[in-house]
Design an enzyme around this catalytic site. Structure first.
Site, PDB file in Angstrom:
ATOM      1  N   CYS A 128       4.991  13.490 -17.423  1.00 32.90           N
ATOM      2  CA  CYS A 128       4.905  12.209 -17.998  1.00 32.90           C
ATOM      3  C   CYS A 128       6.191  10.737 -17.138  1.00 32.90           C
ATOM      4  O   CYS A 128       7.209  11.462 -17.855  1.00 32.90           O
ATOM      5  CB  CYS A 128       4.702  11.864 -19.767  1.00 32.90           C
ATOM      6  SG  CYS A 128       3.664  13.175 -20.341  1.00 32.90           S
ATOM      7  N   PRO A 132       2.755   1.539 -19.480  1.00 34.56           N
ATOM      8  CA  PRO A 132       2.549   0.264 -19.275  1.00 34.56           C
ATOM      9  C   PRO A 132       3.020  -0.664 -18.272  1.00 34.56           C
ATOM     10  O   PRO A 132       2.206  -1.346 -17.851  1.00 34.56           O
ATOM     11  CB  PRO A 132       1.978   0.118 -20.776  1.00 34.56           C
ATOM     12  CG  PRO A 132       2.260   1.433 -21.495  1.00 34.56           C
ATOM     13  CD  PRO A 132       3.268   1.979 -20.590  1.00 34.56           C
ATOM     14  N   THR A 164      -2.386  12.734 -17.233  1.00 36.08           N
ATOM     15  CA  THR A 164      -2.801  14.137 -16.535  1.00 36.08           C
ATOM     16  C   THR A 164      -2.716  14.891 -17.819  1.00 36.08           C
ATOM     17  O   THR A 164      -1.691  15.558 -17.395  1.00 36.08           O
ATOM     18  CB  THR A 164      -3.320  14.295 -15.906  1.00 36.08           C
ATOM     19  OG1 THR A 164      -3.173  12.802 -14.391  1.00 36.08           O
ATOM     20  CG2 THR A 164      -4.038  15.380 -14.938  1.00 36.08           C
ATOM     21  N   SER A 184      16.320   3.869 -10.820  1.00 31.89           N
ATOM     22  CA  SER A 184      15.648   4.909 -10.787  1.00 31.89           C
ATOM     23  C   SER A 184      15.910   6.032 -10.395  1.00 31.89           C
ATOM     24  O   SER A 184      15.952   7.351 -10.697  1.00 31.89           O
ATOM     25  CB  SER A 184      14.682   5.487  -9.695  1.00 31.89           C
ATOM     26  OG  SER A 184      15.024   4.781  -8.896  1.00 31.89           O
ATOM     27  N   GLN A 361     -25.420   4.875   0.298  1.00 30.49           N
ATOM     28  CA  GLN A 361     -26.669   3.871   1.174  1.00 30.49           C
ATOM     29  C   GLN A 361     -27.491   4.709   1.585  1.00 30.49           C
ATOM     30  O   GLN A 361     -29.074   4.149   1.534  1.00 30.49           O
ATOM     31  CB  GLN A 361     -25.413   2.875   2.324  1.00 30.49           C
ATOM     32  CG  GLN A 361     -26.271   1.955   3.141  1.00 30.49           C
ATOM     33  CD  GLN A 361     -26.973   1.116   1.578  1.00 30.49           C
ATOM     34  OE1 GLN A 361     -26.320   1.172   0.962  1.00 30.49           O
ATOM     35  NE2 GLN A 361     -28.036   0.540   2.309  1.00 30.49           N
ATOM     36  N   GLY A 364     -30.351   6.092  -0.346  1.00 29.25           N
ATOM     37  CA  GLY A 364     -31.217   4.737  -1.036  1.00 29.25           C
ATOM     38  C   GLY A 364     -31.171   4.620  -2.440  1.00 29.25           C
ATOM     39  O   GLY A 364     -30.255   5.311  -2.794  1.00 29.25           O
ATOM     40  N   GLU A 388      -0.855   8.070  -7.577  1.00 34.29           N
ATOM     41  CA  GLU A 388       0.397   9.097  -6.262  1.00 34.29           C
ATOM     42  C   GLU A 388       0.828   8.468  -5.145  1.00 34.29           C
ATOM     43  O   GLU A 388       1.359   8.501  -4.216  1.00 34.29           O
ATOM     44  CB  GLU A 388       0.362  10.146  -5.948  1.00 34.29           C
ATOM     45  CG  GLU A 388      -0.465  11.289  -7.326  1.00 34.29           C
ATOM     46  CD  GLU A 388       0.705  12.339  -7.361  1.00 34.29           C
ATOM     47  OE1 GLU A 388       1.745  12.396  -5.795  1.00 34.29           O
ATOM     48  OE2 GLU A 388       1.272  12.375  -8.574  1.00 34.29           O
TER      49      GLU A 388
HETATM   50  C1  LIG Z   1      -6.677   9.269 -13.427  1.00 40.74           C
HETATM   51  C2  LIG Z   1      -5.369   8.616 -13.450  1.00 40.74           C
HETATM   52  C3  LIG Z   1      -4.853  10.504 -13.562  1.00 40.74           C
HETATM   53  C4  LIG Z   1      -2.976   9.568 -13.527  1.00 40.74           C
HETATM   54  N1  LIG Z   1      -2.109  10.848 -13.704  1.00 40.74           N
HETATM   55  C5  LIG Z   1      -1.089  10.755 -13.851  1.00 40.74           C
HETATM   56  C6  LIG Z   1       0.001  11.367 -14.136  1.00 40.74           C
HETATM   57  O1  LIG Z   1      -0.155  12.707 -14.302  1.00 40.74           O
HETATM   58  N2  LIG Z   1       1.372  10.973 -14.322  1.00 40.74           N
HETATM   59  C7  LIG Z   1       2.045   9.925 -14.345  1.00 40.74           C
HETATM   60  O2  LIG Z   1       3.234   9.940 -14.636  1.00 40.74           O
HETATM   61  N3  LIG Z   1       0.859   9.013 -13.856  1.00 40.74           N
HETATM   62  C8  LIG Z   1      -0.565   9.036 -13.323  1.00 40.74           C
HETATM   63  N4  LIG Z   1      -1.524   8.120 -13.050  1.00 40.74           N
HETATM   64  C9  LIG Z   1      -0.306   6.598 -12.886  1.00 40.74           C
HETATM   65  C10 LIG Z   1      -0.612   6.079 -11.598  1.00 40.74           C
HETATM   66  O3  LIG Z   1       0.666   6.630 -10.799  1.00 40.74           O
HETATM   67  C11 LIG Z   1      -0.424   4.587 -11.510  1.00 40.74           C
HETATM   68  O4  LIG Z   1      -2.191   4.193 -11.840  1.00 40.74           O
HETATM   69  C12 LIG Z   1      -0.203   3.970 -10.192  1.00 40.74           C
HETATM   70  O5  LIG Z   1       1.397   4.777  -9.823  1.00 40.74           O
HETATM   71  C13 LIG Z   1      -0.250   3.323 -10.224  1.00 40.74           C
HETATM   72  O6  LIG Z   1       0.485   2.176 -11.048  1.00 40.74           O
HETATM   73  P1  LIG Z   1      -0.251   0.783 -12.918  1.00 40.74           P
HETATM   74  O7  LIG Z   1      -1.701   1.903 -12.505  1.00 40.74           O
HETATM   75  O8  LIG Z   1       0.581   0.782 -13.379  1.00 40.74           O
HETATM   76  O9  LIG Z   1      -0.545  -0.449 -11.077  1.00 40.74           O
HETATM   77  P2  LIG Z   1       0.695  -1.170 -10.510  1.00 40.74           P
HETATM   78  O10 LIG Z   1       1.844  -0.881 -10.168  1.00 40.74           O
HETATM   79  O11 LIG Z   1       0.164  -2.153 -12.116  1.00 40.74           O
HETATM   80  O12 LIG Z   1      -0.664  -2.072  -9.554  1.00 40.74           O
HETATM   81  C14 LIG Z   1      -1.711  -3.044  -9.553  1.00 40.74           C
HETATM   82  C15 LIG Z   1      -2.111  -3.415  -8.315  1.00 40.74           C
HETATM   83  O13 LIG Z   1      -1.081  -4.225  -7.304  1.00 40.74           O
HETATM   84  C16 LIG Z   1      -0.374  -3.402  -6.584  1.00 40.74           C
HETATM   85  N5  LIG Z   1       0.834  -3.725  -6.145  1.00 40.74           N
HETATM   86  C17 LIG Z   1       2.069  -3.060  -6.912  1.00 40.74           C
HETATM   87  N6  LIG Z   1       3.365  -3.928  -6.359  1.00 40.74           N
HETATM   88  C18 LIG Z   1       2.668  -3.443  -5.036  1.00 40.74           C
HETATM   89  C19 LIG Z   1       2.706  -4.512  -4.001  1.00 40.74           C
HETATM   90  N7  LIG Z   1       4.904  -4.096  -4.108  1.00 40.74           N
HETATM   91  N8  LIG Z   1       3.267  -4.645  -2.510  1.00 40.74           N
HETATM   92  C20 LIG Z   1       1.723  -5.104  -3.140  1.00 40.74           C
HETATM   93  N9  LIG Z   1       0.826  -4.681  -3.269  1.00 40.74           N
HETATM   94  C21 LIG Z   1       1.080  -4.068  -5.524  1.00 40.74           C
HETATM   95  C22 LIG Z   1      -1.040  -2.512  -6.315  1.00 40.74           C
HETATM   96  O14 LIG Z   1      -1.445  -1.363  -4.779  1.00 40.74           O
HETATM   97  C23 LIG Z   1      -2.410  -2.299  -7.346  1.00 40.74           C
HETATM   98  O15 LIG Z   1      -3.067  -2.642  -6.187  1.00 40.74           O
HETATM   99  C24 LIG Z   1      -2.321   8.801 -13.133  1.00 40.74           C
HETATM  100  C25 LIG Z   1      -3.632   7.451 -13.127  1.00 40.74           C
HETATM  101  C26 LIG Z   1      -5.075   7.726 -13.015  1.00 40.74           C
HETATM  102  C27 LIG Z   1      -5.917   6.225 -12.791  1.00 40.74           C
END
Ligand SMILES: Cc1cc2nc3c(=O)[nH]c(=O)nc-3n(C[C@H](O)[C@H](O)[C@H](O)COP(=O)(O)OP(=O)(O)OC[C@H]3O[C@@H](n4cnc5c(N)ncnc54)[C@H](O)[C@@H]3O)c2cc1C
Length: 408
Positions: A128, A132, A164, A184, A361, A364, A388
């Site tokens: 984790c 949000p 996950t 970080s 595609q 079909g 990731e």
């Molecule tokens: C099914 C699933 C499983 C997951 N499993 C885990 C898990 O086990 N543990 C865990 O910790 N996390 C997990 N994640 C989280 C995942 O790593 C994040 O969703 C991912 O890092 C993106 O973060 P966000 O969803 O907040 O998108 P955001 O960071 O809000 O990004 C939204 C959009 O903005 C773009 N963006 C953001 N910053 C920039 C920038 N500087 N330049 C250009 N574009 C940018 C992104 O590329 C994206 O297109 C999981 C996510 C999903 C959907």
């Protein structure tokens, strides 16, 4: 150090064929059912445990393969079977790696077995980190861990998301802020055992793809864990924080580079998962194009279809080569001077999205239905460009590495 090779040795081929058999006979036939149910496929995880695919030993053996090809080969085969079920099988590994990377020997010995359970009583683990308001921007994490010295306990408060196996795990590995001044570098990882008061599953997400893999929020409300649950221990943490504070004063590149190297080494594994999904869809499409007849001949007899398949296969092979190169670099300790790990994840995940769309595609109308697996594979493939590190973040890392500039 092993030379880079593009061919699996006999032992690796044997493991690959065994995994392929499991993927074909156990995972693939169960894929549609668990995708519809949107539930963790416990019986399939149990089957994997019975044959030895669900254990740290198996993945450690693949990881320490000196050619670097063990993990990408295993990921490709399992995800070829089905991405959602395969993630349910390998998802625990994310948390296990968190403990292996930061934990003491005692912590590794105590917690890893509890993450996997045994074949009669399988367990899963969750890692984790995401929150949000802290996805791509991990440094903005807010979950806070405060040390209660009198009781030698850590008190953790915050909300994690997208975890996950979050909430159903026997062991949660939670990343939290211990020093907000350090960004970080002020984070630390904690073990939170199942049943700890204050730990609860929040919303379980209904997803577009990989629906057999459980993804949920994890709420930590006044969670107390003993000092022994801080991965690496307090002494090591205090030393690390002192070094980070010192570097913050003098502009600390080295710590940043160590973290980046870890990501570069782990990203090819996600690339390999994408290669598995892409290859699965390509095979279905090739088979369909050879047998489906229109205008009195197989549809592959049209260049428009045949060339698509040629492109699909070329891109899949190119993706695998990038993944294998980066995996070999990681095990050989080669510096990622062009962010080759990120490159492999970027290319393979984008390839999986593209190839699975092309497969729909080629099939079909059938491709668009749940009678055939390619629509599921396409929904599944969309995750690879998001988790990731999104594709945009991979491009950022590559561009920064190539230029040495802090491109935004
Ligand atoms: C099914 C699933 C499983 C997951 N499993 C885990 C898990 O086990 N543990 C865990 O910790 N996390 C997990 N994640 C989280 C995942 O790593 C994040 O969703 C991912 O890092 C993106 O973060 P966000 O969803 O907040 O998108 P955001 O960071 O809000 O990004 C939204 C959009 O903005 C773009 N963006 C953001 N910053 C920039 C920038 N500087 N330049 C250009 N574009 C940018 C992104 O590329 C994206 O297109 C999981 C996510 C999903 C959907």
């Amino acid at each position: 150090m092993a030379e880079f090779t593009m061919e699996l040795n006999d032992e690796q081929k044997e493991v690959r064929d065994w995994l392929h058999g499991f993927a074909a006979d156990v995972i693939r036939p169960a894929a549609a059912e668990w995708d519809e149910r949107e539930e963790t496929p416990w019986p399939v995880i149990q089957e994997a445990a019975k044959v030895g695919i669900y254990s740290l030993d198996f993945y450690a053996q693949q990881y320490f393969d000196p050619t670097g090809l063990g993990i990408p080969m295993a990921m490709e085969e399992l995800f070829w079977g089905d991405a959602g079920i395969a993630l349910s099988i390998v998802g625990t590994g994310l948390a296990a790696v968190g403990v292996l990377a930061n934990g003491t020997e005692e912590q590794i010995g105590t917690w890893i077995p509890q993450m996997y359970g045994d074949a009669n009583d399988v367990k899963v683990a969750a890692f984790c980190s995401s929150e949000p308001d802290a996805g791509s921007d991990v440094a903005s994490m807010r979950t806070r861990a405060v040390y209660d010295e009198a009781k030698d306990e850590w008190v953790i408060n915050g909300t994690k998301t997208w975890a996950t196996n979050g909430g159903i795990a026997n062991v949660h590995v939670v990343v939290a802020v211990v020093d907000p001044e350090l960004g970080s570098k002020g984070h630390a990882s904690f073990i939170v055992p199942a049943g700890t008061p204050g730990l609860a599953q929040g919303q379980k997400f209904k997803k577009h793809g990989i629906r057999a893999s459980h993804t949920a929020e994890v709420v930590l409300d006044g969670v107390r864990v003993p000092g022994s649950c801080l991965l690496g221990g307090k002494e090591k943490l205090d030393e690390r924080l002192a070094r980070a504070r010192e570097r913050a004063k003098t502009g600390g590149e080295r710590v940043k580079n160590a973290a980046m190297a870890t990501f570069e080494a782990s990203r090819p594994a996600v690339g390999a998962m994408a290669v598995g999904t892409a290859r699965a869809a390509y095979e279905v499409a090739l088979d369909y194009a050879m047998t489906r007849e229109q205008f009195g001949r197989p549809i592959i007899d049209n260049q428009g279809v045949a060339f698509q398949l040629a492109d699909m296969r070329t891109q899949i092979d190119a993706a695998r080569l990038l993944v294998w190169r980066a995996s070999w670099m990681a095990i050989s300790g080669k510096p990622f001077t062009a962010a080759e790990g990120s490159m492999s994840k970027l290319f393979a995940s984008e390839t999986a999205k593209k190839v699975t769309a092309q497969a729909i595609q080629i099939l079909g109308g059938n491709g668009y239905t749940r009678e055939y697996p390619v629509e599921r594979m396409h929904r599944d493939a969309a995750i690879y460009t998001i988790f990731e590190g999104t594709s945009e973040i991979q491009r950022l890392v590559i561009a920064r590495t190539l230029s040495g500039m802090s491109i935004r």
